[in-house]
Design a protein around this motif. Structure first.
Motif, PDB file in Angstrom:
ATOM      1  N   LEU A  87       0.926  -1.148   0.137  1.00 40.13           N
ATOM      2  CA  LEU A  87      -0.138  -0.107   0.072  1.00 40.13           C
ATOM      3  C   LEU A  87       0.872   1.221   0.014  1.00 40.13           C
ATOM      4  O   LEU A  87       0.624   2.244  -0.861  1.00 40.13           O
ATOM      5  CB  LEU A  87      -0.843   0.067   1.040  1.00 40.13           C
ATOM      6  CG  LEU A  87      -1.821   1.116   1.358  1.00 40.13           C
ATOM      7  CD1 LEU A  87      -2.650   1.362   0.108  1.00 40.13           C
ATOM      8  CD2 LEU A  87      -2.860   0.854   2.465  1.00 40.13           C
ATOM      9  N   ALA A  88       1.945   1.355   1.026  1.00 35.80           N
ATOM     10  CA  ALA A  88       3.016   2.400   0.975  1.00 35.80           C
ATOM     11  C   ALA A  88       3.399   2.771  -0.584  1.00 35.80           C
ATOM     12  O   ALA A  88       3.715   3.844  -1.051  1.00 35.80           O
ATOM     13  CB  ALA A  88       3.875   2.147   2.002  1.00 35.80           C
ATOM     14  N   PRO A 106       9.345  -1.234   6.284  1.00 39.23           N
ATOM     15  CA  PRO A 106       9.822  -0.485   5.080  1.00 39.23           C
ATOM     16  C   PRO A 106      10.537  -1.426   4.145  1.00 39.23           C
ATOM     17  O   PRO A 106      10.571  -1.209   2.942  1.00 39.23           O
ATOM     18  CB  PRO A 106      10.787   0.338   5.747  1.00 39.23           C
ATOM     19  CG  PRO A 106      10.331   0.512   7.136  1.00 39.23           C
ATOM     20  CD  PRO A 106       9.767  -0.638   7.389  1.00 39.23           C
ATOM     21  N   LEU A 107      11.206  -2.448   4.708  1.00 35.58           N
ATOM     22  CA  LEU A 107      11.925  -3.496   3.777  1.00 35.58           C
ATOM     23  C   LEU A 107      10.687  -3.970   2.587  1.00 35.58           C
ATOM     24  O   LEU A 107      11.246  -4.148   1.255  1.00 35.58           O
ATOM     25  CB  LEU A 107      12.354  -4.708   4.211  1.00 35.58           C
ATOM     26  CG  LEU A 107      12.909  -5.723   3.432  1.00 35.58           C
ATOM     27  CD1 LEU A 107      14.216  -5.170   2.807  1.00 35.58           C
ATOM     28  CD2 LEU A 107      13.715  -6.950   4.210  1.00 35.58           C
ATOM     29  N   GLN A 108       9.553  -4.271   3.319  1.00 39.42           N
ATOM     30  CA  GLN A 108       8.487  -4.826   2.171  1.00 39.42           C
ATOM     31  C   GLN A 108       8.181  -3.586   1.248  1.00 39.42           C
ATOM     32  O   GLN A 108       7.687  -4.139   0.160  1.00 39.42           O
ATOM     33  CB  GLN A 108       7.348  -5.357   3.163  1.00 39.42           C
ATOM     34  CG  GLN A 108       7.514  -6.320   4.030  1.00 39.42           C
ATOM     35  CD  GLN A 108       7.907  -7.654   3.086  1.00 39.42           C
ATOM     36  OE1 GLN A 108       7.377  -7.930   1.924  1.00 39.42           O
ATOM     37  NE2 GLN A 108       8.617  -8.491   3.585  1.00 39.42           N
ATOM     38  N   LEU A 109       8.162  -2.489   1.575  1.00 36.64           N
ATOM     39  CA  LEU A 109       7.996  -1.315   0.558  1.00 36.64           C
ATOM     40  C   LEU A 109       9.109  -1.352  -0.473  1.00 36.64           C
ATOM     41  O   LEU A 109       8.787  -1.303  -1.680  1.00 36.64           O
ATOM     42  CB  LEU A 109       8.039  -0.098   1.183  1.00 36.64           C
ATOM     43  CG  LEU A 109       8.246   1.058   0.552  1.00 36.64           C
ATOM     44  CD1 LEU A 109       7.223   1.358  -0.698  1.00 36.64           C
ATOM     45  CD2 LEU A 109       8.571   2.427   1.444  1.00 36.64           C
ATOM     46  N   ALA A 110      10.218  -1.611  -0.083  1.00 38.12           N
ATOM     47  CA  ALA A 110      11.472  -1.708  -1.064  1.00 38.12           C
ATOM     48  C   ALA A 110      11.138  -2.690  -2.071  1.00 38.12           C
ATOM     49  O   ALA A 110      11.424  -2.671  -3.423  1.00 38.12           O
ATOM     50  CB  ALA A 110      12.600  -1.912  -0.121  1.00 38.12           C
ATOM     51  N   VAL A 131      18.394  -5.374  -1.319  1.00 40.43           N
ATOM     52  CA  VAL A 131      17.033  -5.500  -1.891  1.00 40.43           C
ATOM     53  C   VAL A 131      16.926  -4.431  -3.124  1.00 40.43           C
ATOM     54  O   VAL A 131      16.627  -4.960  -4.207  1.00 40.43           O
ATOM     55  CB  VAL A 131      16.053  -5.289  -1.111  1.00 40.43           C
ATOM     56  CG1 VAL A 131      14.646  -5.491  -2.092  1.00 40.43           C
ATOM     57  CG2 VAL A 131      15.830  -6.727  -0.147  1.00 40.43           C
ATOM     58  N   LEU A 132      17.312  -3.315  -2.668  1.00 38.00           N
ATOM     59  CA  LEU A 132      17.257  -2.218  -3.899  1.00 38.00           C
ATOM     60  C   LEU A 132      18.152  -2.460  -4.942  1.00 38.00           C
ATOM     61  O   LEU A 132      17.651  -2.416  -6.404  1.00 38.00           O
ATOM     62  CB  LEU A 132      17.208  -0.751  -3.480  1.00 38.00           C
ATOM     63  CG  LEU A 132      16.168  -0.313  -2.462  1.00 38.00           C
ATOM     64  CD1 LEU A 132      16.663   0.896  -1.704  1.00 38.00           C
ATOM     65  CD2 LEU A 132      14.664  -0.239  -3.093  1.00 38.00           C
TER      66      LEU A 132
END
Length: 265
Positions: A87-88, A106-110, A131-132
């Motif tokens: 969602l973010a 925030p890792l899930q956002l990335a 991850v990025l």
């Protein structure tokens, strides 16, 4: 251990994160297994240093004023954190300059930045950086990644310290996606670690929009270092709605609260 066994251990850790303690008898009833099986799981989790066994059950290691490690945080409420991250990510537009905090949510956002174009991403998180880099190399999104400089915290895989703050003096972002260890009506946003909190405060000051990502286990929980008041936050994204007695404060401070709902198939 079987997949079912690992799933039960994950649920035990979730109960600990929410309530701070668990009882063998109640876990046996909730998970529909014997008390002997529950004791075995608690023994294994204690050996992994994920909880502390006490008479009749176990307590969360946070009772000893310790922040869970990066690997521990990734286990807790993983599905909820994934929904929050997705969602973010939907709030990020092409060409945005953003900062992504350290932390499992925030890792899930990335991980959810598919098809975003020309992003500039700042992060203090070594885990998010890895991850990025992988996503950028695979052309999942396009843009630049900038790691904040400073001292490496090897337990929590993040960058903090004086060098980080110096770098932030001349850095401004459109959106800052924040992690926290606690969110309460009276104390606002809190963290276990003052060094993380100082960096977070600075980034909030230097962002146009501050967006807090917290699963339900953080709501109503206070930890040791205050990061921000509600007036400092523009939006909260969680997997559950806010407590009803928070409504007036959210309205007064113009804080939007989004709920990442579980999809029904």
């Amino acid at each position: 251990m079987s997949l079912a066994g690992e799933e039960r251990k994950r649920k035990i850790l979730e109960e600990l994160e929410i309530n701070g303690k668990v009882k063998v008898s109640k876990l046996a009833e909730k998970l529909n297994v014997s008390t002997e099986t529950i004791r075995k799981y608690l023994d294994e989790l204690a050996q992994e240093e994920k909880l502390k066994k006490v008479y009749g059950g176990a307590i969360n290691l946070s009772f000893f004023q310790e922040e869970p490690s990066t690997s521990e945080r990734e286990v807790i409420n993983s599905e909820a954190k994934k929904r929050i991250g997705e969602l973010a990510a939907s709030l990020i537009h092409d060409n945005d300059v953003i900062a992504i905090d350290d932390g499992s949510t925030p890792l899930q956002l990335a991980k959810s930045l598919q098809k975003k174009k020309n992003l500039t991403i700042f992060t203090p998180s070594i885990t998010a950086l890895s991850v990025l880099i992988d996503l950028l190399q695979k052309n999942i999104f396009t843009g630049r990644i900038i790691i904040l400089g400073g001292e490496i915290n090897t337990t929590h895989h993040r960058v903090t310290g004086g060098f980080t703050l110096q770098m932030l003096d001349n850095l401004f972002v459109d959106k800052y996606f924040i992690s926290a260890d606690g969110l309460t009506l009276g104390e606002g946003v809190t963290s276990y670690d003052s060094s993380k909190g100082i960096v977070t405060k600075k980034l909030i000051e230097h962002s146009d929009k501050s967006i807090l990502l917290v699963d339900q286990s953080k709501i109503g929980k206070r930890t040791h270092y205050k990061i921000a008041d509600f007036k400092d936050i523009n939006m909260v994204i969680s997997n559950e709605d806010y407590p009803k007695d928070w409504e007036n404060l959210l309205i007064e401070n113009d804080v939007e609260w989004l709920v990442a709902k579980e999809q029904i198939e």
